[in-house]
Design an enzyme around this catalytic site. Structure first.
Site, PDB file in Angstrom:
ATOM      1  N   HIS A  96     -23.346  -8.063   9.921  1.00  0.00           N
ATOM      2  CA  HIS A  96     -23.950  -9.252   9.353  1.00  0.00           C
ATOM      3  C   HIS A  96     -25.423  -9.070   9.021  1.00  0.00           C
ATOM      4  CE1 HIS A  96     -21.995 -12.800   8.338  1.00  0.00           C
ATOM      5  NE2 HIS A  96     -23.080 -13.510   8.566  1.00  0.00           N
ATOM      6  N   ARG A 155     -22.256 -19.966   4.405  1.00  0.00           N
ATOM      7  CA  ARG A 155     -22.108 -19.663   5.836  1.00  0.00           C
ATOM      8  C   ARG A 155     -23.089 -20.568   6.574  1.00  0.00           C
ATOM      9  NH1 ARG A 155     -21.804 -13.934   3.787  1.00  0.00           N
ATOM     10  NH2 ARG A 155     -19.853 -13.012   4.552  1.00  0.00           N
ATOM     11  N   GLU A 205      -8.373 -14.131   6.787  1.00  0.00           N
ATOM     12  CA  GLU A 205      -9.151 -12.958   7.204  1.00  0.00           C
ATOM     13  C   GLU A 205      -8.512 -12.195   8.352  1.00  0.00           C
ATOM     14  OE1 GLU A 205     -13.221 -14.317   7.792  1.00  0.00           O
ATOM     15  OE2 GLU A 205     -12.561 -16.160   8.719  1.00  0.00           O
ATOM     16  N   ASN A 245     -13.952  -8.878   4.637  1.00  0.00           N
ATOM     17  CA  ASN A 245     -14.720  -8.161   5.673  1.00  0.00           C
ATOM     18  C   ASN A 245     -13.926  -8.147   6.974  1.00  0.00           C
ATOM     19  OD1 ASN A 245     -16.651  -8.277   3.704  1.00  0.00           O
ATOM     20  ND2 ASN A 245     -17.793  -9.939   4.646  1.00  0.00           N
ATOM     21  N   ASP A 246     -13.495  -9.337   7.369  1.00  0.00           N
ATOM     22  CA  ASP A 246     -12.717  -9.395   8.607  1.00  0.00           C
ATOM     23  C   ASP A 246     -11.291  -8.911   8.390  1.00  0.00           C
ATOM     24  OD1 ASP A 246     -14.379 -10.240  10.736  1.00  0.00           O
ATOM     25  OD2 ASP A 246     -14.595 -12.171   9.736  1.00  0.00           O
ATOM     26  N   ARG A 283     -16.493  -3.685  12.177  1.00  0.00           N
ATOM     27  CA  ARG A 283     -17.309  -3.394  10.991  1.00  0.00           C
ATOM     28  C   ARG A 283     -18.753  -3.055  11.347  1.00  0.00           C
ATOM     29  NH1 ARG A 283     -18.492  -9.134   8.099  1.00  0.00           N
ATOM     30  NH2 ARG A 283     -17.395 -10.471   9.548  1.00  0.00           N
ATOM     31  N   CYS A 303     -13.970 -13.735  -1.066  1.00  0.00           N
ATOM     32  CA  CYS A 303     -15.410 -13.877  -0.809  1.00  0.00           C
ATOM     33  C   CYS A 303     -15.953 -12.837   0.168  1.00  0.00           C
ATOM     34  CB  CYS A 303     -15.721 -15.286  -0.304  1.00  0.00           C
ATOM     35  SG  CYS A 303     -14.929 -15.686   1.250  1.00  0.00           S
TER      36      CYS A 303
HETATM   37  C1  PEP Z   1     -15.216 -12.155   5.606  1.00  0.00           C
HETATM   38  O1  PEP Z   1     -14.788 -11.942   6.738  1.00  0.00           O
HETATM   39  O2  PEP Z   1     -14.900 -11.458   4.612  1.00  0.00           O
HETATM   40  C2  PEP Z   1     -16.158 -13.254   5.366  1.00  0.00           C
HETATM   41  C3  PEP Z   1     -16.503 -13.597   4.145  1.00  0.00           C
HETATM   42  O3  PEP Z   1     -16.670 -13.872   6.464  1.00  0.00           O
HETATM   43  P1  PEP Z   1     -17.877 -13.278   7.354  1.00  0.00           P
HETATM   44  O4  PEP Z   1     -18.357 -12.015   6.705  1.00  0.00           O
HETATM   45  O5  PEP Z   1     -18.916 -14.338   7.423  1.00  0.00           O
HETATM   46  O6  PEP Z   1     -17.210 -13.047   8.667  1.00  0.00           O
HETATM   47 MG    MG Z   2     -15.132 -13.459   8.254  1.00  0.00          MG
END
Ligand code: PEP
Ligand code: MG
Length: 619
Positions: A231, A338, A480, A503-504, A514, A551
């Site tokens: 993040h 977010r 996710e 991402n998740d 990650r 996203c």
């Molecule tokens: C994701 O997991 O792809 C996402 C957009 O949420 P975050 O990165 O805030 O966990």
């Molecule tokens: Mg996420």
């Protein structure tokens, strides 16, 4: 192929075919360190070393009944400190041999002190016998050991400046500080002393630290710890600050008054750059500015393919300071707001009024363009002190936080938190079009429970005579986890829309954290399993006739855009700075060609072959 290789969107210069910033080879007198490219661009400026504020120890004593919990807190901090040091150790191989020889023994000494050492034994005894809080116990024990070391040495050796004991004393204090930092989860915070144009150098930057950085003041960032997909990196990219993370040896090599070049595209930090390196860095800075200008011209052009199929390109928003960047990018809305920023770097939970004002600010700035607000996603790497302070989440993190009480799970457990946020969103929604999105949904029962709370909150507001939008803003679900993707049919029956969080999704599908450097090479969104789960989700959404967007960071990679179009995705949300390049990718292709590419890609079992197909497609 490693994830770092897999992030051309973030690490390459923005215009396809543009000159990459070329730096001369290492020059005499300068020191080059290799790290991970976290945000593309080049910065040159004076070093600003993030000074740790004094540890904020709010509690010095505990009750006898709290001894086991306090000891467990200490154990958790020891484990976290060990993990940090082991990670650093694992990264040493990228350093020249002489630097490895300097740093490795130091890290070993630290690791030893985190084992069954006098420091740890002494700290535990102080908790048990003197009812000291864990941080007080660690600080007191580290100071006592350091003082004793220096005193013993002074007795038998007349030379007080001899380096050995002083160094040992410093090491004990340093490991004590690391433990206290992990116990108090203190962000560095003190960036305000930086001169404009400085390069921030720190051991580590947590997401909450990154959220405090002012891009008008900090030109670049380099850290010793950290990875490219966490993040912190996402926030740095959102702020557009050239950054290199995970450069071992950085703190040892930097000296007061140094100037530094951060090449966030190549992942190189050059300390005390020679005149040749400085000139080349200045040329690269100017080159990036020109490219940004060129891409800026795309802002007013529509995101349509050559065969007239429209795509919707929206922006992810981490922090309100990014709002002007969103406007410049030409994004057609906020596809992922977010909301964690509202809860970071504070001790109290934001009130309904405060939250409403923050959401309203975003909605009003977007002037009629849609805003998708994701309710709080606590957990995993997203630590939020205010929740701990309010007693809403345990002080001792779960052994496996990514699999614990994350996202919607916490909101359903702590309904008061959820209700306040929903009420604030509903009030703010009077100012413009809004959607509400739930993070980390894995089960249809969570969607039903969340909707019941949403409707209850809305009804209470209506009963109080408040005006709220009718019909209520749509309530959607992030997809996710593999579980959510594979049951997308059932979820689509309950959700008004889907947003795929790759991402998740990638992390949970491939069992790769990650933010974990050691396994970063396995984190690959082009893995066939991830692509199949995306396809599954899109097909379920289409069958049920609900909107679906993507996203995660994958949406920001223009070389993947044709594949995602071919999979049927027409709505994307990404860091604002990526919008022009993705728009360019949309405008240079046809849906027919994308579908042919996707058909070929979905037959592949090897992600590197998929990557080749994507590269060939782009040529
Ligand atoms: C994701 O997991 O792809 C996402 C957009 O949420 P975050 O990165 O805030 O966990
Ligand atoms: Mg996420």
């Amino acid at each position: 192929m490693s994830k770092t290789d897999d992030a051309p969107d973030q690490t390459a210069p923005p215009t396809p075919g543009a000159e990459p910033p070329t730096a001369p080879g290492p020059q005499p007198g300068e020191r080059r360190l290799v790290g991970l490219p976290a945000c593309a661009g080049v910065a040159i400026g004076p070093v600003f070393r993030a000074v740790e504020p004094p540890a904020q120890i709010t509690r010095s004593k505990v009750h006898a009944a709290d001894i086991p919990a306090e000891t467990a807190r200490l154990e958790a901090a020891i484990l976290q400190s060990r993990r940090q040091l082991l990670k650093l150790r694992g990264r040493l191989s990228v350093l020249p041999e002489d630097s490895q020889g300097e740093i490795a023994p130091l890290l070993d000494a630290y690791l030893q002190m985190l084992g069954p050492s006098r420091l740890i034994r002494g700290a535990k005894l102080r908790i048990q016998e003197r009812l000291a809080s864990a941080e007080t116990a660690v600080m007191a024990e580290a100071n006592a050991i350091a003082t004793a070391l220096l005193a013993r040495h002074a007795e038998c050796n007349p030379d007080p400046t001899a380096p050995g004991p002083q160094r040992q004393a410093d090491e004990v204090r340093e490991i004590g500080r690391r433990l206290v930092r992990n116990l108090t989860r203190a962000p560095f915070r003190s960036y305000s002393g930086a001169k404009p144009g400085s390069v921030l150098i720190a051991e580590a930057i947590r997401p909450s630290d990154a959220a405090l950085i002012d891009p008008a003041r900090i030109a670049g960032v380099a850290t010793e710890e950290g990875g490219t997909d966490g993040h912190t990196s996402i926030i740095l990219r959102a702020l557009g600050i050239p950054s290199v993370l995970g450069a071992p040896g950085l703190l040892q090599s930097v000296q007061p008054g140094d100037s530094v070049v951060v090449d966030g595209s190549a992942g190189i930090v050059t300390l005390r750059p020679s005149p040749a390196s400085q000139n080349s860095a200045r040329r690269a800075v100017a080159g990036f500015a020109r490219e940004r200008q060129l891409l800026g011209r795309l802002r007013r052009l529509p995101a349509v393919t050559l065969d007239a199929e429209a795509a919707d390109l929206q922006a992810n928003l981490e922090l309100p300071v990014e709002l002007p960047l969103v406007a410049q990018s030409g994004a057609s809305g906020i596809g992922l707001l977010r909301t964690e920023f509202l809860f970071m770097n504070r001790d109290t939970i934001p009130s309904e009024d405060e939250q409403e004002a923050a959401y309203r600010n975003v909605i009003e700035t977007m002037a009629g363009d849609p805003v998708t607000i994701r309710v709080l996603d606590w957990g995993g790497e997203k630590e939020i002190e205010a929740l701990v302070a309010a007693g809403l989440v345990p002080e001792i993190p779960d052994t496996n936080p990514a699999l614990g009480l994350r996202g919607v799970r916490l909101l359903l457990r702590r309904a008061e938190l959820f209700e306040t946020q929903l009420a604030a969103i509903l009030r703010a929604a009077r100012a413009g079009p809004v959607r509400v999105m739930l993070p980390m949904v894995t089960d249809v029962s969570e969607l039903r429970a969340a909707r019941a709370i949403y409707q209850r909150v809305a009804q209470t507001m209506r009963d109080r005579g408040e005006t709220i939008p009718s019909p209520l803003p749509e309530l959607g679900s992030m997809i996710e986890t593999p579980g959510a993707a594979l049951s997308a049919d059932a979820l689509a029956a309950e959700a008004d829309f889907f947003a795929i969080g790759t991402n998740d999704l990638c992390m949970y599908t491939l069992a790769v954290d990650r933010a974990e450097l050691d396994v970063a090479h396995l984190y690959d969104p082009l893995h066939p399993a991830v692509l199949r789960l995306i396809r599954e989700t899109v097909e379920a959404a289409h069958r049920r006739n609900i909107a679906v967007s993507l996203c995660g960071e994958m949406a920001a990679n223009p070389s993947i855009t044709p594949l995602l179009l071919g999979l049927g995705i027409r709505s994307f949300s990404m860091g604002a700075s990526a919008v022009p390049r993705v728009k360019q990718a949309v405008r240079s292709t046809t849906i027919d060609d994308c579908q042919r590419l996707t058909w070929q890609v979905m037959k592949q079992s090897d992600p590197s072959r998929t990557r080749e197909l994507l590269d060939q497609f782009g040529r």
